[in-house]
Motif scaffolding. Structure first.
Motif, PDB file in Angstrom:
ATOM      1  N   PRO A   1       0.845  -1.196   0.000  1.00 43.25           N
ATOM      2  CA  PRO A   1       0.000   0.000   0.000  1.00 43.25           C
ATOM      3  C   PRO A   1       0.882   1.248   0.000  1.00 43.25           C
ATOM      4  O   PRO A   1       1.943   1.266   0.626  1.00 43.25           O
ATOM      5  N   GLU A   2       0.433   2.266  -0.708  1.00 41.95           N
ATOM      6  CA  GLU A   2       1.218   3.491  -0.853  1.00 41.95           C
ATOM      7  C   GLU A   2       0.443   4.689  -0.328  1.00 41.95           C
ATOM      8  O   GLU A   2      -0.769   4.793  -0.512  1.00 41.95           O
ATOM      9  N   PHE A   3       1.188   5.588   0.319  1.00 40.40           N
ATOM     10  CA  PHE A   3       0.627   6.836   0.825  1.00 40.40           C
ATOM     11  C   PHE A   3       1.462   7.968   0.238  1.00 40.40           C
ATOM     12  O   PHE A   3       2.673   8.018   0.438  1.00 40.40           O
ATOM     13  N   TYR A   4       0.816   8.855  -0.506  1.00 44.42           N
ATOM     14  CA  TYR A   4       1.510   9.943  -1.189  1.00 44.42           C
ATOM     15  C   TYR A   4       1.417  11.241  -0.390  1.00 44.42           C
ATOM     16  O   TYR A   4       0.328  11.656   0.004  1.00 44.42           O
ATOM     17  N   LEU A   5       2.577  11.857  -0.174  1.00 46.29           N
ATOM     18  CA  LEU A   5       2.621  13.177   0.454  1.00 46.29           C
ATOM     19  C   LEU A   5       2.406  14.230  -0.622  1.00 46.29           C
ATOM     20  O   LEU A   5       2.974  14.140  -1.713  1.00 46.29           O
ATOM     21  N   CYS A   6       1.583  15.219  -0.321  1.00 46.16           N
ATOM     22  CA  CYS A   6       1.280  16.293  -1.264  1.00 46.16           C
ATOM     23  C   CYS A   6       1.153  17.602  -0.483  1.00 46.16           C
ATOM     24  O   CYS A   6       1.179  17.602   0.745  1.00 46.16           O
TER      25      CYS A   6
ATOM     26  N   LEU B   1       2.887  16.662   9.526  1.00 51.33           N
ATOM     27  CA  LEU B   1       1.743  16.763   8.633  1.00 51.33           C
ATOM     28  C   LEU B   1       0.720  17.774   9.150  1.00 51.33           C
ATOM     29  O   LEU B   1       0.649  18.047  10.347  1.00 51.33           O
ATOM     30  N   THR B   2      -0.066  18.284   8.234  1.00 50.65           N
ATOM     31  CA  THR B   2      -1.180  19.162   8.596  1.00 50.65           C
ATOM     32  C   THR B   2      -2.248  18.313   9.282  1.00 50.65           C
ATOM     33  O   THR B   2      -2.169  17.081   9.301  1.00 50.65           O
ATOM     34  N   GLU B   3      -3.250  18.960   9.824  1.00 47.04           N
ATOM     35  CA  GLU B   3      -4.353  18.224  10.456  1.00 47.04           C
ATOM     36  C   GLU B   3      -5.032  17.294   9.446  1.00 47.04           C
ATOM     37  O   GLU B   3      -5.339  16.143   9.758  1.00 47.04           O
TER      38      GLU B   3
ATOM     39  N   LYS C   1       1.206  -4.504   7.777  1.00 46.46           N
ATOM     40  CA  LYS C   1       1.675  -4.559   6.386  1.00 46.46           C
ATOM     41  C   LYS C   1       2.854  -3.615   6.180  1.00 46.46           C
ATOM     42  O   LYS C   1       3.011  -2.629   6.884  1.00 46.46           O
ATOM     43  N   MET C   2       3.650  -3.944   5.178  1.00 47.57           N
ATOM     44  CA  MET C   2       4.717  -3.058   4.723  1.00 47.57           C
ATOM     45  C   MET C   2       4.060  -1.994   3.851  1.00 47.57           C
ATOM     46  O   MET C   2       3.277  -2.314   2.952  1.00 47.57           O
ATOM     47  N   ILE C   3       4.348  -0.720   4.137  1.00 44.86           N
ATOM     48  CA  ILE C   3       3.785   0.378   3.345  1.00 44.86           C
ATOM     49  C   ILE C   3       4.915   1.234   2.777  1.00 44.86           C
ATOM     50  O   ILE C   3       6.055   1.177   3.246  1.00 44.86           O
ATOM     51  N   ARG C   4       4.572   2.038   1.799  1.00 46.23           N
ATOM     52  CA  ARG C   4       5.520   2.976   1.202  1.00 46.23           C
ATOM     53  C   ARG C   4       4.955   4.388   1.327  1.00 46.23           C
ATOM     54  O   ARG C   4       3.772   4.602   1.063  1.00 46.23           O
ATOM     55  N   ILE C   5       5.813   5.354   1.711  1.00 41.57           N
ATOM     56  CA  ILE C   5       5.455   6.772   1.731  1.00 41.57           C
ATOM     57  C   ILE C   5       6.187   7.392   0.547  1.00 41.57           C
ATOM     58  O   ILE C   5       7.414   7.296   0.443  1.00 41.57           O
ATOM     59  N   LEU C   6       5.432   8.016  -0.355  1.00 42.61           N
ATOM     60  CA  LEU C   6       6.005   8.539  -1.589  1.00 42.61           C
ATOM     61  C   LEU C   6       5.715  10.018  -1.782  1.00 42.61           C
ATOM     62  O   LEU C   6       4.728  10.532  -1.271  1.00 42.61           O
ATOM     63  N   VAL C   7       6.585  10.644  -2.566  1.00 40.62           N
ATOM     64  CA  VAL C   7       6.350  11.994  -3.079  1.00 40.62           C
ATOM     65  C   VAL C   7       6.494  11.847  -4.587  1.00 40.62           C
ATOM     66  O   VAL C   7       7.594  11.585  -5.083  1.00 40.62           O
TER      67      VAL C   7
ATOM     68  N   ARG D   1      14.301  19.884   1.205  1.00 39.19           N
ATOM     69  CA  ARG D   1      13.944  20.922   0.228  1.00 39.19           C
ATOM     70  C   ARG D   1      12.719  20.523  -0.588  1.00 39.19           C
ATOM     71  O   ARG D   1      11.849  21.341  -0.847  1.00 39.19           O
ATOM     72  N   ILE D   2      12.689  19.263  -1.005  1.00 37.37           N
ATOM     73  CA  ILE D   2      11.532  18.769  -1.782  1.00 37.37           C
ATOM     74  C   ILE D   2      10.256  18.908  -0.955  1.00 37.37           C
ATOM     75  O   ILE D   2       9.230  19.374  -1.442  1.00 37.37           O
ATOM     76  N   LEU D   3      10.346  18.500   0.307  1.00 40.69           N
ATOM     77  CA  LEU D   3       9.163  18.493   1.172  1.00 40.69           C
ATOM     78  C   LEU D   3       8.698  19.883   1.582  1.00 40.69           C
ATOM     79  O   LEU D   3       7.527  20.078   1.903  1.00 40.69           O
ATOM     80  N   THR D   4       9.591  20.864   1.596  1.00 46.27           N
ATOM     81  CA  THR D   4       9.176  22.219   1.941  1.00 46.27           C
ATOM     82  C   THR D   4       8.872  23.041   0.694  1.00 46.27           C
ATOM     83  O   THR D   4       8.340  24.142   0.799  1.00 46.27           O
ATOM     84  N   GLY D   5       9.188  22.509  -0.470  1.00 49.98           N
ATOM     85  CA  GLY D   5       8.900  23.199  -1.726  1.00 49.98           C
ATOM     86  C   GLY D   5       7.485  22.911  -2.194  1.00 49.98           C
ATOM     87  O   GLY D   5       6.637  22.433  -1.436  1.00 49.98           O
ATOM     88  N   LYS D   6       7.237  23.167  -3.444  1.00 47.77           N
ATOM     89  CA  LYS D   6       5.912  22.920  -4.023  1.00 47.77           C
ATOM     90  C   LYS D   6       5.794  21.429  -4.350  1.00 47.77           C
ATOM     91  O   LYS D   6       6.426  20.934  -5.273  1.00 47.77           O
ATOM     92  N   LEU D   7       5.007  20.756  -3.563  1.00 44.47           N
ATOM     93  CA  LEU D   7       4.788  19.324  -3.770  1.00 44.47           C
ATOM     94  C   LEU D   7       3.728  19.105  -4.844  1.00 44.47           C
ATOM     95  O   LEU D   7       2.870  19.961  -5.063  1.00 44.47           O
ATOM     96  N   PRO D   8       3.749  17.936  -5.473  1.00 41.17           N
ATOM     97  CA  PRO D   8       2.702  17.651  -6.455  1.00 41.17           C
ATOM     98  C   PRO D   8       1.322  17.659  -5.803  1.00 41.17           C
ATOM     99  O   PRO D   8       1.175  17.260  -4.650  1.00 41.17           O
ATOM    100  N   ALA D   9       0.334  18.115  -6.538  1.00 41.72           N
ATOM    101  CA  ALA D   9      -1.052  18.120  -6.039  1.00 41.72           C
ATOM    102  C   ALA D   9      -1.631  16.712  -6.080  1.00 41.72           C
ATOM    103  O   ALA D   9      -2.506  16.370  -5.285  1.00 41.72           O
ATOM    104  N   ALA D  10      -1.157  15.889  -6.998  1.00 41.67           N
ATOM    105  CA  ALA D  10      -1.640  14.520  -7.114  1.00 41.67           C
ATOM    106  C   ALA D  10      -0.477  13.645  -7.578  1.00 41.67           C
ATOM    107  O   ALA D  10       0.416  14.140  -8.257  1.00 41.67           O
ATOM    108  N   PRO D  11      -0.445  12.411  -7.228  1.00 41.11           N
ATOM    109  CA  PRO D  11      -1.382  11.738  -6.347  1.00 41.11           C
ATOM    110  C   PRO D  11      -1.233  12.236  -4.911  1.00 41.11           C
ATOM    111  O   PRO D  11      -0.179  12.732  -4.532  1.00 41.11           O
ATOM    112  N   CYS D  12      -2.282  12.054  -4.150  1.00 45.03           N
ATOM    113  CA  CYS D  12      -2.304  12.560  -2.784  1.00 45.03           C
ATOM    114  C   CYS D  12      -3.058  11.552  -1.905  1.00 45.03           C
ATOM    115  O   CYS D  12      -4.170  11.163  -2.236  1.00 45.03           O
TER     116      CYS D  12
END
Length: 152
Positions: A51-56, A79-81, A97-103, A137-148
Motif C-alpha cells: 500500500p502506498e501513501f503519497y505526500l502532497c 503533517l497538517t491536520e 503490512k509493509m507500506i511505502r510513503i512517496l512523493v 527541500r523537496i518536502l518544503t517546496g511545491k509538492l505535487p497536487a496529485a497523487p495525494c
C-alpha cells in the motif's frame, strides 16, 4: 506400438524422448530451476504490491533535517491536520503490512506498520546529509497536487 510414421497417443512421450533426448534434458533442467527459484523466493509466486501513501501540498506542514545517527541522516515531516487524519486512517487500515510513503514517484520511506500513526509525524533516514537536505527541500517546496493520500 506404432512405427515412427504411425505414432499413437500412448507412445507419443516415449517417441519424443527417443527422438530428442537433448531437448528433454534441457526441459528437465529448466523445470528444476523454476522449482528451486519458487521454493527459495516464494514472494515471486505471491507478489503483492505494498500500500502506498503519497505526500502532497495539503498534507505537509513542515520538514527538517535532524542530527546524524547510527542509522543515517533523519528527515522529520510534520503533517497538517488533514494529512494527519488521512495518515492515521491509512495506517489503521494497513496495520501489520509493509507500506511505502512517496512523493510523486520517489520513495521517502518504507516500513511495516505495527500500530496506527495518530501523531502526523513521519521520519525518513538517508545515507548522507546531502540526500537528507535534498528531501527536506523537496518536502518544503511545491509538492505535487496529485497523487495525494492512500493508494492500494
Amino acid at each position: 506400438m506404432g512405427t515412427a510414421n504411425q505414432v499413437h497417443h500412448s507412445d507419443t512421450f516415449v517417441f519424443a524422448m527417443s527422438k530428442s533426448p537433448v531437448r528433454f534434458g534441457v526441459a528437465m533442467v529448466l523445470m528444476r530451476w523454476i522449482a528451486i527459484l519458487l521454493l527459495a523466493f516464494p514472494a515471486i509466486g505471491l507478489a503483492e504490491t505494498e500500500p502506498e501513501f503519497y505526500l502532497c501540498s495539503p498534507y505537509v506542514e513542515k520538514s527538517t533535517v535532524g542530527e546524524q545517527t547510527d542509522l543515517g541522516w533523519p528527515v522529520y515531516v510534520n503533517l497538517t491536520e488533514f494529512g494527519t487524519t488521512n495518515l492515521e486512517a491509512f495506517t489503521e487500515a494497513n496495520t501489520g503490512k509493509m507500506i511505502r510513503i512517496l512523493v510523486g514517484s520517489r520513495e521517502f520511506s518504507k516500513a511495516t506498520i505495527w500500530v496506527p500513526i495518530p501523531s502526523g509525524n513521519l521520519r525518513g533516514t538517508f545515507s548522507s546529509q546531502e540526500v537528507a537536505t535534498d528531501w527536506q527541500r523537496i518536502l518544503t517546496g511545491k509538492l505535487p497536487a496529485a497523487p495525494c493520500g492512500a493508494r492500494n
